[in-house]
Design a protein around this motif. Sequence first.
Motif, PDB file in Angstrom:
ATOM      1  N   CYS A 156     -10.961  -3.583  14.115  1.00  0.00           N
ATOM      2  CA  CYS A 156     -10.078  -3.951  13.006  1.00  0.00           C
ATOM      3  C   CYS A 156      -8.772  -3.155  12.970  1.00  0.00           C
ATOM      4  N   TRP A 157      -8.731  -1.977  13.618  1.00  0.00           N
ATOM      5  CA  TRP A 157      -7.533  -1.134  13.566  1.00  0.00           C
ATOM      6  C   TRP A 157      -6.315  -1.891  14.072  1.00  0.00           C
ATOM      7  N   PRO A 158      -5.133  -1.744  13.466  1.00  0.00           N
ATOM      8  CA  PRO A 158      -4.793  -0.847  12.357  1.00  0.00           C
ATOM      9  C   PRO A 158      -4.966  -1.467  10.965  1.00  0.00           C
ATOM     10  N   HIS A 159      -5.672  -2.587  10.902  1.00  0.00           N
ATOM     11  CA  HIS A 159      -5.794  -3.306   9.634  1.00  0.00           C
ATOM     12  C   HIS A 159      -6.986  -2.783   8.829  1.00  0.00           C
ATOM     13  N   VAL A 160      -7.004  -1.475   8.640  1.00  0.00           N
ATOM     14  CA  VAL A 160      -8.079  -0.789   7.924  1.00  0.00           C
ATOM     15  C   VAL A 160      -7.466   0.320   7.081  1.00  0.00           C
ATOM     16  N   ARG A 161      -8.255   0.816   6.128  1.00  0.00           N
ATOM     17  CA  ARG A 161      -7.842   2.019   5.405  1.00  0.00           C
ATOM     18  C   ARG A 161      -8.070   3.213   6.320  1.00  0.00           C
ATOM     19  N   PRO A 162      -7.033   4.036   6.553  1.00  0.00           N
ATOM     20  CA  PRO A 162      -7.165   5.123   7.530  1.00  0.00           C
ATOM     21  C   PRO A 162      -8.313   6.070   7.219  1.00  0.00           C
ATOM     22  N   TRP A 163      -9.063   6.406   8.295  1.00  0.00           N
ATOM     23  CA  TRP A 163     -10.123   7.407   8.279  1.00  0.00           C
ATOM     24  C   TRP A 163     -11.325   7.031   7.420  1.00  0.00           C
ATOM     25  N   LYS A 164     -11.403   5.782   6.984  1.00  0.00           N
ATOM     26  CA  LYS A 164     -12.593   5.311   6.263  1.00  0.00           C
ATOM     27  C   LYS A 164     -13.432   4.504   7.247  1.00  0.00           C
ATOM     28  N   MET A 165     -14.422   5.166   7.865  1.00  0.00           N
ATOM     29  CA  MET A 165     -15.193   4.540   8.934  1.00  0.00           C
ATOM     30  C   MET A 165     -16.614   4.194   8.539  1.00  0.00           C
ATOM     31  N   ASN A 166     -17.106   4.742   7.468  1.00  0.00           N
ATOM     32  CA  ASN A 166     -18.500   4.496   7.098  1.00  0.00           C
ATOM     33  C   ASN A 166     -18.619   4.254   5.589  1.00  0.00           C
ATOM     34  N   PRO A 167     -18.425   3.015   5.139  1.00  0.00           N
ATOM     35  CA  PRO A 167     -18.141   1.853   5.969  1.00  0.00           C
ATOM     36  C   PRO A 167     -16.635   1.669   6.199  1.00  0.00           C
ATOM     37  N   THR A 168     -16.322   0.847   7.191  1.00  0.00           N
ATOM     38  CA  THR A 168     -14.931   0.474   7.440  1.00  0.00           C
ATOM     39  C   THR A 168     -14.405  -0.376   6.290  1.00  0.00           C
ATOM     40  N   ARG A 169     -13.185  -0.090   5.861  1.00  0.00           N
ATOM     41  CA  ARG A 169     -12.578  -0.838   4.770  1.00  0.00           C
ATOM     42  C   ARG A 169     -11.405  -1.646   5.298  1.00  0.00           C
ATOM     43  N   PRO A 170     -11.591  -2.966   5.495  1.00  0.00           N
ATOM     44  CA  PRO A 170     -10.479  -3.799   5.979  1.00  0.00           C
ATOM     45  C   PRO A 170      -9.325  -3.764   4.985  1.00  0.00           C
ATOM     46  N   ALA A 171      -8.102  -3.961   5.492  1.00  0.00           N
ATOM     47  CA  ALA A 171      -6.939  -3.796   4.629  1.00  0.00           C
ATOM     48  C   ALA A 171      -5.804  -4.720   5.052  1.00  0.00           C
ATOM     49  N   LEU A 172      -5.051  -5.166   4.071  1.00  0.00           N
ATOM     50  CA  LEU A 172      -3.768  -5.819   4.305  1.00  0.00           C
ATOM     51  C   LEU A 172      -2.771  -4.674   4.438  1.00  0.00           C
ATOM     52  N   ARG A 173      -2.370  -4.373   5.644  1.00  0.00           N
ATOM     53  CA  ARG A 173      -1.649  -3.133   5.935  1.00  0.00           C
ATOM     54  C   ARG A 173      -0.138  -3.320   5.890  1.00  0.00           C
ATOM     55  N   CYS A 174       0.520  -2.456   5.151  1.00  0.00           N
ATOM     56  CA  CYS A 174       1.993  -2.346   5.165  1.00  0.00           C
ATOM     57  C   CYS A 174       2.679  -3.676   4.865  1.00  0.00           C
ATOM     58  N   ILE A 175       2.201  -4.388   3.847  1.00  0.00           N
ATOM     59  CA  ILE A 175       2.792  -5.679   3.521  1.00  0.00           C
ATOM     60  C   ILE A 175       3.943  -5.514   2.529  1.00  0.00           C
ATOM     61  N   PRO A 176       4.967  -6.355   2.629  1.00  0.00           N
ATOM     62  CA  PRO A 176       6.059  -6.309   1.656  1.00  0.00           C
ATOM     63  C   PRO A 176       5.579  -6.762   0.279  1.00  0.00           C
ATOM     64  N   ASP A 177       6.210  -6.229  -0.760  1.00  0.00           N
ATOM     65  CA  ASP A 177       5.915  -6.605  -2.141  1.00  0.00           C
ATOM     66  C   ASP A 177       4.413  -6.549  -2.416  1.00  0.00           C
ATOM     67  N   ALA A 178       3.811  -5.424  -2.045  1.00  0.00           N
ATOM     68  CA  ALA A 178       2.361  -5.284  -2.106  1.00  0.00           C
ATOM     69  C   ALA A 178       1.826  -5.376  -3.533  1.00  0.00           C
ATOM     70  N   GLU A 179       2.580  -4.898  -4.497  1.00  0.00           N
ATOM     71  CA  GLU A 179       2.099  -4.909  -5.876  1.00  0.00           C
ATOM     72  C   GLU A 179       1.908  -6.340  -6.384  1.00  0.00           C
ATOM     73  N   THR A 180       2.847  -7.225  -6.035  1.00  0.00           N
ATOM     74  CA  THR A 180       2.728  -8.628  -6.446  1.00  0.00           C
ATOM     75  C   THR A 180       1.523  -9.284  -5.788  1.00  0.00           C
ATOM     76  N   VAL A 181       1.311  -8.997  -4.499  1.00  0.00           N
ATOM     77  CA  VAL A 181       0.171  -9.583  -3.779  1.00  0.00           C
ATOM     78  C   VAL A 181      -1.143  -9.064  -4.359  1.00  0.00           C
ATOM     79  N   ALA A 182      -1.199  -7.778  -4.701  1.00  0.00           N
ATOM     80  CA  ALA A 182      -2.411  -7.210  -5.294  1.00  0.00           C
ATOM     81  C   ALA A 182      -2.725  -7.883  -6.626  1.00  0.00           C
TER      82      ALA A 182
END
Length: 212
Positions: A156-182
């Motif tokens: 999944c890297w780099p589309h994960v929360r860094p250093w969270k491996m157990n369990p892996t946390r998938p992530a929408l990484r470095c997206i523009p206007d992240a607050e609106t998407v959230a």
Amino acid sequence: MSHDDFATEPVNGLPERPPQGEHILWQGRPNTWALAKEALSLPWVAGYFLVLALWRFIAVSDLVPFGEAFGSAMPFLILGGITLTLLWLIALVQARATVYTVTNRRVAMRIGAALTVTLNLPYTQIGSADLARRKDGTGTISFTTLGETRLSYLVCWPHVRPWKMNPTRPALRCIPDAETVARLIGEAAQTRITEPRLARQPDPAAAAVAAE
């Protein structure tokens, strides 16, 4: 939850057309510069080679003329420039190969430059979502998944929360206007989770025929 995607996409970012009742709310991809800085540590790498060049310059500046001292530091600057260019190209390829999709029922992530994989995260299997917002407006939305599904950090890297491996946390990484998407994901998830579901009742006539 995952699907290997080698076929032609009928809809950009999705391995198949959304079923009836599902519609796309948002699509996007990582910002290349934000991904290079956050996931590939571009500023730290630049600083590392700059320190090496400065150290080399200071070490020989008392022994040789200024021009020669500067010239002795140049290889570190050139090597640093090449390294930074390669890292930026990796970020560019990763960003171009990625499509994040938010629908009224799930979050889908088409990721991978060499091996393309599509992750489907239904809202009913998402325990929580966390937003890490940057000053430039970009941000990362990471998810905690429910159930027994386990995702590979390396796949999944780099589309994960860094250093969270157990369990892996998938992530929408470095997206523009992240607050609106959230906010969009939160509203869609709330609607989906509270949506009433009708349980299918057995047909008495069919049951009677089966008993006979």
